[in-house]
Scaffold this motif. Structure first.
Motif, PDB file in Angstrom:
ATOM      1  N   ASN A   1      10.011   0.297  -0.986  1.00  0.00           N
ATOM      2  CA  ASN A   1       8.609  -0.041  -1.249  1.00  0.00           C
ATOM      3  C   ASN A   1       8.225   0.153  -2.715  1.00  0.00           C
ATOM      4  OD1 ASN A   1       8.349  -0.387   1.541  1.00  0.00           O
ATOM      5  ND2 ASN A   1       6.320   0.559   1.592  1.00  0.00           N
ATOM      6  N   ASN A   2       8.706   1.257  -3.290  1.00  0.00           N
ATOM      7  CA  ASN A   2       8.257   1.621  -4.628  1.00  0.00           C
ATOM      8  C   ASN A   2       8.827   0.744  -5.726  1.00  0.00           C
ATOM      9  OD1 ASN A   2       6.640   3.617  -3.614  1.00  0.00           O
ATOM     10  ND2 ASN A   2       8.052   5.289  -4.059  1.00  0.00           N
ATOM     11  N   ILE A   3       9.773  -0.129  -5.386  1.00  0.00           N
ATOM     12  CA  ILE A   3      10.222  -1.116  -6.371  1.00  0.00           C
ATOM     13  C   ILE A   3       9.016  -1.898  -6.873  1.00  0.00           C
ATOM     14  CG2 ILE A   3      11.536  -3.267  -6.664  1.00  0.00           C
ATOM     15  CD1 ILE A   3      13.275  -0.791  -6.616  1.00  0.00           C
ATOM     16  N   TRP A   4       8.089  -2.170  -5.985  1.00  0.00           N
ATOM     17  CA  TRP A   4       6.912  -2.974  -6.338  1.00  0.00           C
ATOM     18  C   TRP A   4       5.672  -2.117  -6.583  1.00  0.00           C
ATOM     19  CZ3 TRP A   4      10.494  -4.204  -2.598  1.00  0.00           C
ATOM     20  CH2 TRP A   4      11.322  -5.294  -2.904  1.00  0.00           C
ATOM     21  N   ARG A   5       5.838  -0.797  -6.613  1.00  0.00           N
ATOM     22  CA  ARG A   5       4.702   0.091  -6.882  1.00  0.00           C
ATOM     23  C   ARG A   5       4.927   0.915  -8.149  1.00  0.00           C
ATOM     24  NH1 ARG A   5       3.428   4.026  -4.243  1.00  0.00           N
ATOM     25  NH2 ARG A   5       1.161   3.825  -4.505  1.00  0.00           N
ATOM     26  N   THR A   6       6.035   1.623  -8.206  1.00  0.00           N
ATOM     27  CA  THR A   6       6.268   2.546  -9.318  1.00  0.00           C
ATOM     28  C   THR A   6       7.594   2.316 -10.028  1.00  0.00           C
ATOM     29  OG1 THR A   6       7.235   4.176  -7.801  1.00  0.00           O
ATOM     30  CG2 THR A   6       4.869   4.342  -8.236  1.00  0.00           C
ATOM     31  N   GLY A   7       8.350   1.312  -9.592  1.00  0.00           N
ATOM     32  CA  GLY A   7       9.627   1.034 -10.250  1.00  0.00           C
ATOM     33  C   GLY A   7      10.712   2.034  -9.922  1.00  0.00           C
ATOM     34  N   THR A   8      10.661   2.617  -8.717  1.00  0.00           N
ATOM     35  CA  THR A   8      11.690   3.566  -8.305  1.00  0.00           C
ATOM     36  C   THR A   8      12.238   3.207  -6.931  1.00  0.00           C
ATOM     37  OG1 THR A   8      10.148   5.099  -7.207  1.00  0.00           O
ATOM     38  CG2 THR A   8      10.551   5.444  -9.571  1.00  0.00           C
ATOM     39  N   VAL A   9      13.415   3.743  -6.644  1.00  0.00           N
ATOM     40  CA  VAL A   9      13.991   3.722  -5.304  1.00  0.00           C
ATOM     41  C   VAL A   9      13.838   5.124  -4.743  1.00  0.00           C
ATOM     42  CG1 VAL A   9      16.108   3.476  -3.980  1.00  0.00           C
ATOM     43  CG2 VAL A   9      15.651   1.915  -5.869  1.00  0.00           C
ATOM     44  N   GLU A  10      13.367   5.224  -3.505  1.00  0.00           N
ATOM     45  CA  GLU A  10      13.145   6.536  -2.905  1.00  0.00           C
ATOM     46  C   GLU A  10      14.161   6.795  -1.797  1.00  0.00           C
ATOM     47  OE1 GLU A  10       9.547   9.231  -0.980  1.00  0.00           O
ATOM     48  OE2 GLU A  10       9.544   7.060  -0.648  1.00  0.00           O
ATOM     49  N   PHE A  11      14.698   8.025  -1.801  1.00  0.00           N
ATOM     50  CA  PHE A  11      15.588   8.500  -0.750  1.00  0.00           C
ATOM     51  C   PHE A  11      14.853   9.619  -0.012  1.00  0.00           C
ATOM     52  CE2 PHE A  11      18.130   6.741  -4.119  1.00  0.00           C
ATOM     53  CZ  PHE A  11      19.144   6.039  -3.484  1.00  0.00           C
TER      54      PHE A  11
ATOM     55  N   GLN B   1       0.840  -1.192   0.000  1.00  0.00           N
ATOM     56  CA  GLN B   1       0.000   0.000   0.000  1.00  0.00           C
ATOM     57  C   GLN B   1       0.881   1.249   0.000  1.00  0.00           C
ATOM     58  OE1 GLN B   1      -3.476  -0.114  -0.199  1.00  0.00           O
ATOM     59  NE2 GLN B   1      -2.961  -2.270  -0.612  1.00  0.00           N
ATOM     60  N   HIS B   2       0.303   2.345  -0.470  1.00  0.00           N
ATOM     61  CA  HIS B   2       1.063   3.596  -0.568  1.00  0.00           C
ATOM     62  C   HIS B   2       1.660   3.999   0.774  1.00  0.00           C
ATOM     63  CE1 HIS B   2       2.282   7.539  -1.912  1.00  0.00           C
ATOM     64  NE2 HIS B   2       1.518   8.122  -1.010  1.00  0.00           N
ATOM     65  N   TYR B   3       0.894   3.849   1.847  1.00  0.00           N
ATOM     66  CA  TYR B   3       1.365   4.275   3.159  1.00  0.00           C
ATOM     67  C   TYR B   3       1.840   3.103   4.020  1.00  0.00           C
ATOM     68  CZ  TYR B   3      -0.459   8.886   2.052  1.00  0.00           C
ATOM     69  OH  TYR B   3      -0.680  10.107   1.460  1.00  0.00           O
ATOM     70  N   ASP B   4       2.274   2.021   3.384  1.00  0.00           N
ATOM     71  CA  ASP B   4       2.860   0.902   4.122  1.00  0.00           C
ATOM     72  C   ASP B   4       3.982   1.422   5.010  1.00  0.00           C
ATOM     73  OD1 ASP B   4       5.007  -1.287   4.430  1.00  0.00           O
ATOM     74  OD2 ASP B   4       3.277  -2.435   3.722  1.00  0.00           O
ATOM     75  N   CYS B   5       4.034   0.973   6.253  1.00  0.00           N
ATOM     76  CA  CYS B   5       4.971   1.532   7.237  1.00  0.00           C
ATOM     77  C   CYS B   5       6.427   1.338   6.846  1.00  0.00           C
ATOM     78  CB  CYS B   5       4.701   0.937   8.615  1.00  0.00           C
ATOM     79  SG  CYS B   5       4.913  -0.854   8.715  1.00  0.00           S
TER      80      CYS B   5
END
Length: 296
Positions: free
Chosen positions: A199-209, A186-190
Motif C-alpha cells: 500500500n505504502n508504495i503509493w503513500r510514502t514510497g516504502t514497502v512494509e513488512f 487510505q491509511h487503513y485500506d484493508c
C-alpha cells in the motif's frame, strides 16, 4: 553492486510496539540512547517526540491495538540507514531496561525505502516473497491471531494477477495489488493487512513488512530488519523472479531450507552469523544437513 552492498545502501524505519511502559517513559528511554530534546505534542496519538542531535525525530505514540492505552507505546524511528542499526539496538535495550514488555499483542513492522525501485523490481519482490513466505512466517514465529487479521499471507488473487499481467509500470502493479486502480489508498485500506504490504508504495514510497512479533531483544530487531533489507536488495538485482512452488516448512528440513534461503540473500559469513541464528532458532531440522543426506 552485490546484494550486501545494495542492502546497506537502502533506507528503513521500524515501529516497535510495547506494553508495560508509558509514552513518556518510552521517550525518556529513547533519549537516553540518542540524546536530544523531548517534547510532548499530545493529540489523538498522545505523541511524545525525541529530536536527536542530528535533527532526526523519534516518536512514542499510542496504538489502539495494544489494549491499555495508559501503559503502552509504539516507538517509531526516523528514516535510518544500515549504520544506524547499532543506535537502534541501544534504543531497544534502553526500552527494555525501562520496563517495556513484548506480549502477544505487540509487533514490529519494518518499512524499507522503495522510492527508487522500479515496478519490475517490486514485482520481483512480491513474487519471491510469496514463494518463500510460508517458510519465512514459520521462521518469524508469527502468532496465529496476527496471521488471521493483521498479517495475512500474500493474497492468491494478487499473485494470480501479477502472473497474468506485465508489470512494467507502477500503474500496472497498482491494479495487480488492489484489483482496481487505486493510486491514493487510505491509511487503513484493508489491503495493508498482509505480511508484505505494498500500500505504502503509493503513500510514502516504502514497502512494509508486518510479520514480526514484538520483541525487546535487540538482536532479534536487527535480524528482522536485515532480512527485509536483504529481500528487497535481492529483488532489485534479480532479472526475474518466480512465485511457483511455495516453500512450505517441512519439519525435517525447515531449518536447512531457511538457511539456504538466507545464504541466497547474501547473509553469509561472520557478519550475519547472529542474524541467521535468530531466523533459524524457531525451526526444526538441521541447518547444515537435509535428513536424507545425513542418513545416507
Amino acid at each position: 553492486m552485490n546484494t550486501t552492498e545494495t542492502m546497506k545502501a537502502l533506507t528503513f524505519g521500524t515501529e516497535l510496539e510495547y506494553t508495560g511502559i508509558t509514552r513518556q517513559r518510552a521517550a525518556l528511554a529513547v533519549q537516553s540512547a540518542t540524546g536530544g530534546q523531548i517534547t510532548h505534542n499530545g493529540g489523538s496519538y498522545d505523541e511524545w517526540r525525541v529530536t536527536a542531535p542530528d535533527g532526526r525525530v523519534w516518536k512514542a505514540v499510542s496504538d489502539g491495538s495494544l489494549g491499555d492505552r495508559n501503559n503502552s507505546a509504539e516507538v517509531v524511528t526516523p528514516i535510518l540507514r544500515y549504520g544506524d542499526i547499532e543506535t537502534l539496538q541501544q534504543v531497544v535495550r534502553a526500552l527494555r531496561h525501562a520496563g517495556a514488555k513484548a506480549t502477544r499483542e505487540t509487533s514490529q513492522h519494518v518499512h524499507v525505502g522503495a522510492e527508487h525501485l522500479t515496478a519490475r523490481q517490486l514485482a520481483n519482490l512480491a513474487k519471491s516473497w510469496s514463494k518463500y513466505e510460508p517458510l519465512i512466517l514459520a521462521a518469524a514465529g508469527t502468532h496465529q491471531h496476527r496471521l488471521d487479521r493483521y498479517t495475512k499471507p500474500c493474497d492468491s488473487a494478487f499473485i494470480a494477477r501479477l502472473q497474468a499481467t506485465r508489470t512494467d509500470t507502477l500503474d500496472a502493479l497498482n491494479v495487480a495489488w488492489f484489483g482496481r486502480v487505486n493510486r491514493s489508498p487510505q491509511h487503513y485500506d484493508c489491503n495493508r493487512y498482509h505480511a508484505l504490504n505494498l500500500n505504502n508504495i503509493w503513500r510514502t514510497g516504502t514497502v512494509e513488512f508486518r510479520l514480526f512479533n514484538g520483541t525487546t531483544h535487540a538482536g532479534e530487531v536487527r535480524a528482522n530488519i536485515i532480512l527485509c533489507l536483504a529481500a528487497v536488495a535481492k529483488a532489485m538485482l534479480a532479472r526475474t523472479a518466480s512465485c511457483r512452488s511455495p516453500r512450505q516448512p517441512a519439519p525435517a528440513t525447515a531449518k536447512y531450507d531457511m538457511r539456504v534461503y538466507l545464504l541466497g540473500l547474501g547473509l553469509i559469513g561472520e557478519e550475519f552469523k547472529t542474524v541467521r541464528q535468530h531466523l533459524l532458532k524457531r525451526l526444526t531440522g538441521d541447518s547444515a544437513w537435509r535428513r536424507a543426506t545425513r542418513a545416507a
